[in-house]
Design an enzyme around this catalytic site. Structure first.
Site, short mmCIF file in Angstrom:
data_model
loop_
_atom_site.label_atom_id
_atom_site.label_comp_id
_atom_site.label_asym_id
_atom_site.label_seq_id
_atom_site.Cartn_x
_atom_site.Cartn_y
_atom_site.Cartn_z
N ALA A 191 41.03 43.77 26.36
CA ALA A 191 41.64 42.44 26.28
C ALA A 191 42.90 42.39 27.12
CB ALA A 191 41.95 42.08 24.83
N GLU A 192 43.71 43.45 27.04
CA GLU A 192 44.94 43.48 27.82
C GLU A 192 44.64 43.61 29.31
OE1 GLU A 192 47.77 42.72 27.47
OE2 GLU A 192 48.93 43.72 29.02
N GLU A 210 21.63 38.74 27.54
CA GLU A 210 21.53 40.02 26.84
C GLU A 210 22.92 40.49 26.46
OE1 GLU A 210 20.32 41.86 31.08
OE2 GLU A 210 20.06 43.24 29.41
N ASP A 233 28.89 48.51 25.66
CA ASP A 233 30.15 49.14 26.06
C ASP A 233 29.90 50.63 26.27
OD1 ASP A 233 33.55 49.24 24.72
OD2 ASP A 233 32.77 49.14 26.76
N TYR A 260 19.49 47.37 32.87
CA TYR A 260 19.84 45.95 32.97
C TYR A 260 19.60 45.36 34.36
CZ TYR A 260 24.29 47.78 34.86
OH TYR A 260 25.25 48.44 35.58
N LYS A 303 32.91 37.20 27.20
CA LYS A 303 33.52 38.14 26.28
C LYS A 303 33.74 37.51 24.90
CE LYS A 303 34.31 41.76 28.99
NZ LYS A 303 35.67 42.29 29.11
N CYS A 312 64.48 61.32 40.90
CA CYS A 312 63.96 61.06 39.55
C CYS A 312 62.59 61.73 39.45
CB CYS A 312 63.84 59.56 39.30
SG CYS A 312 63.06 59.13 37.73
#
Length: 797
Positions: A40-41, A132, A136, A244, A332, A462
């Site tokens: 989502a982010e 379809e 995930d 798919y 989604k 750094c």
């Protein structure tokens, strides 16, 4: 104009930041299988970037995450080049997004509007879509020749993946030989390797019992299992495939997407049991809602639904946009939300010195995954949320990874809540932390404003910035030093062996062999890889330097046009803007980088330690011929004087000195036609400032020095043969993919457009060409079939 200026400048800075963040998240998600943010982010960042680039198309670069898919393959596996790229899908989050997709499909196919208005007499034709669930897992390619499985590969970056043939053979529902008959001679099957919920729970139970590593979610478990170097480990994991689609094919197949999937099922390949045909957007939405209601009862994790135009002929006509098809979309599911407490805000330092706030959360389980941190992007986001340490916050997640903070529950704020403070010193090196300044350059003025990003000024002193700079410098598309992964780089920096990229070329066997993970052979291999990297192309070297906003394509452009490191280092911003796709802000970033004394020293040290640049040469022919007096006047950003006014001034003045003289001759200027009084006054005021006169003459002097001046002797070198032409590809091509055809046309100087107009030079029409071919014929444009197109390419070399 006053309000718009900061907005555009803020957009440029935000785009740069988003690209950097997305590149890092792509690497962790696609290569390391260690995602650091939730889908989502990621989707929010990606669509924010996409929206900003749509508003500011001049800022789009070829190396942007929107132009491109995924990340690079790991070197532990052999590489596989996908002859037909494995593309990602655009996303829909709201019903309106799906309706917009359907509208674009319908417009692309020249179909009349469907009956969505209640008019019973409307003559709309509904598009047929396959539907379809969106699994995930990990996308893979399976290549069958004469029915025999000969290769398995991951998607990788969409063009190049990893050879995982030995591992896919261990997955029980993947046939080693196709069943039945009638399959094509060559068939590339594409699908998702995933792990069911039950399989995932059983695996984690076994891992915990044996003291092994447990997985955060089924997606991580599937990806980690499939990409084991030892196939025996993969064989012990409960992996499954769901096909798919297809890639490369040599032979006949049905002409619908569902027809192809049914054929695959007949040949022994598993497809989704939820596969359905929908007619029109409304039936797609019905399917989406029905699957959403059953989501928790499905035996596997899904994060949405995939809709594809069912007709292959229609797919070919619709084609592709950037790196995604116009005929498919992933709808989604809404993100999942929970409440938790913000325990602290810590700050991390990136390659460019950006000091980024990170939320540390009271651990909470969201959709089965325990989460304890989230990125806050920058302090503007903290201010927008009104976030304080101790607050109760709403976190949102989707894609079963990590959340984002979306809201503060102010009524639950405790009395001892503390404001979030940016550290005055870098948390890594202790150097000063400064807020960036945004400079908006417009006609006649510069506007300063505060940026959203804070930076550590320590640069390579750094350790955090140094590590990230070295990781970028040695990466495959930069100096390509194999054997220097993140952990190795961290060791070299932590041990004080590397304080600059140049120090890599002073490393000795004795220094390396003592590091963790290095033995005699690996130490010698690393030294050999470092030695082999001493002769990079100019383009690779420029990219490796990590100049802000300069990706791989811009580095290639700089190298090809300017021809030498010396010219690139000295090029003024106004000269750099003669390059296509290099705007003034990027030009200033390039100039500022090379004007920095510290960066100059790093480059000197690299060259002193044996870096010998290749492919340096003369100025690019087209670049050398692009400068004009009117172009220079336009680039001086004089208020009220754009391209037309600049042309009039060039014609009147005849030279830069002539224009400067004209600006101070008020009588002559007052009777000049083509400029209004306001522009004439701005011209007079501009050249009344000695610094502006000196700046203009400095730019002209560099144009002369580089051989770009309009009075320079032009070399008898032809430009690209199709420069200035616009071509359109439509229908299917059999000998090469349309992406390859596009690359070849662009390499010859042509612009490849997605629609036909009167300005189109030529249309290449393969089988299945539809409305674009008809429009080309209507306009009387030149049309080539594939054979004629290949002959034309051959003629052009």
């Amino acid at each position: 104009m006053t309000d718009a200026a900061p907005s555009a400048q803020s957009a440029a800075k935000r785009i740069a930041q988003l690209r950097s963040e997305l590149d890092e998240h792509n690497y962790r998600y696609h290569v390391l299988d260690e995602p650091s943010i939730p889908d989502a982010e990621y989707d929010r960042l990606y669509h924010e970037l996409k929206a900003l680039e749509a508003e500011h198309p001049e800022l789009i670069t070829p190396d942007s995450p929107t132009q491109r898919v995924g990340s690079l393959a790991l070197s532990a596996f052999g590489e596989v080049r996908h002859e037909v790229p494995m593309l990602s899908l655009g996303n829909a989050f709201e019903e309106g997004d799906l309706l917009d997709f359907d509208r674009r499909v319908r417009e692309g196919l020249d179909l009349p509007a469907g009956d969505h208005s209640g008019d019973l007499f409307a003559e709309g034709v509904d598009v047929e879509y396959s539907c379809e669930p969106k699994l995930d897992g990990l996308a893979v390619s399976l290549l069958y020749e004469r029915g025999q499985l000969v290769r398995g590969a991951t998607r990788g970056d969409g063009s190049t993946g990893e050879d995982i043939s030995a591992n896919v053979r261990t997955i029980r529902n993947i046939p080693l030989r196709l069943h039945g008959s009638g399959w094509p001679e060559v068939l590339e099957v594409r699908g998702e390797v995933f792990m069911s919920k039950a399989g995932f729970e059983a695996l984690n139970a076994r891992q915990a019992e044996s003291g092994g590593k447990t997985f955060a979610n089924p997606r991580n478990a599937a990806a980690g299992s499939l990409r084991q170097l030892d196939p025996k480990i993969t064989a012990s994991r409960p992996l499954e495939l769901c096909a798919y689609g297809i890639g490369r094919v040599e032979g006949e197949l049905p002409q619908t997407h569902i027809g192809i999937l049914q054929a695959l099922k007949g040949w022994g390949l598993p497809i989704s049991r939820e596969l359905k045909l929908a007619k029109g957007a409304q039936q797609c939405l019905d399917y989406y809602r029905a699957i959403g209601e059953r989501r928790e009862t499905l035996p596997y994790e899904i994060d949405g639904v995939v809709f594809k135009v069912n007709s292959l002929a229609s797919q070919r006509e619709l084609g592709f946009r950037a790196r995604e098809p116009r005929w498919a979309i992933a709808h989604k599911f809404p993100a999942m939300e929970e409440l938790t407490e913000l325990l602290a805000v810590e700050f991390q330092v990136g390659r460019t010195g950006a000091v980024t706030p990170v939320a540390r959360l009271q651990p909470v389980k969201v959709a089965g995954v325990t989460v304890s941190n989230a990125t806050l992007h920058n302090m503007d986001e903290v201010a927008r949320l009104g976030l304080m340490v101790g607050d109760t916050v709403i976190i949102r997640r989707a894609g079963d990874v990590i959340p984002q903070v979306v809201q503060v529950v102010r009524e639950r704020r405790p009395a001892d809540a503390r404001a979030v403070q940016v550290p005055e010193q870098c948390p890594v090196c202790g150097s000063r932390v400064e807020r960036t300044q945004l400079v908006k350059r417009s006609k006649g003025r510069e506007t300063l404003s505060e940026g959203a990003v804070y930076r550590c000024v320590g640069r390579l002193a750094c350790a955090a910035q140094l590590k990230q700079a070295i990781i970028h410098f040695v990466s495959r598309r930069a100096m390509d030093i194999e054997g220097l992964g993140e952990k190795s780089v961290e060791q070299l920096v932590d041990e004080g062996l590397v304080r600059s990229p140049a120090d890599l070329y002073s490393l000795t066997f004795e220094q390396i062999v003592g590091l963790e993970g290095f033995a005699e052979l690996s130490s010698n291999n690393l030294l050999a890889a470092i030695a082999d990297s001493r002769t990079p192309s100019l383009a690779r070297f420029i990219y490796a330097l990590g100049i802000p906003d300069v990706g791989e394509e811009t580095a290639k452009l700089l190298a090809r046009a300017l021809g030498s490191l010396a010219r690139i280092q000295r090029a003024l911003p106004e000269v750099l803007t003669y390059l296509p796709d290099v705007g003034l802000e990027v030009a200033h970033e390039i100039r500022n980088f090379f004007a920095d004394g510290h960066n100059q020293q790093v480059i000197r040290d690299l060259l002193a330690r044996g870096i010998a640049l290749q492919e340096e040469g003369e100025l690019g022919a087209e670049f050398a011929a692009c400068a004009t007096l009117e172009g220079l006047l336009d680039k001086l950003n004089i208020a009220g004087i754009a391209a037309t006014g600049a042309r009039k001034l060039a014609e009147k003045g005849g030279s830069l000195d002539g224009v400067i003289a004209l600006s101070q001759d008020w009588l002559e200027l007052s009777v000049m036609k083509g400029l209004n009084e306001k522009a004439k006054q701005a011209l007079r005021e501009h050249f009344a400032v000695p610094a502006n006169v000196e700046r203009a003459r400095t730019i002209e002097a560099q144009l002369r020095e580089f051989g770009m001046h309009w009075q320079s002797e032009r070399k008898a070198v032809e430009g690209l043969p199709l420069a200035g032409q616009t071509w359109v590809l439509t229908g299917s091509l059999e000998v090469m993919s349309r992406d390859v055809a596009k690359d070849k046309l662009e390499s010859l100087g042509a612009k490849v457009a997605g629609s036909v107009s009167a300005k189109t030079t030529c249309v290449v029409a393969g089988p299945g060409a539809g409305s674009k071919l008809a429009k080309a014929q209507e306009l009387g444009l030149r049309v080539l079939d594939e054979a004629e197109f290949l002959a034309e390419l051959s003629r052009l070399g």
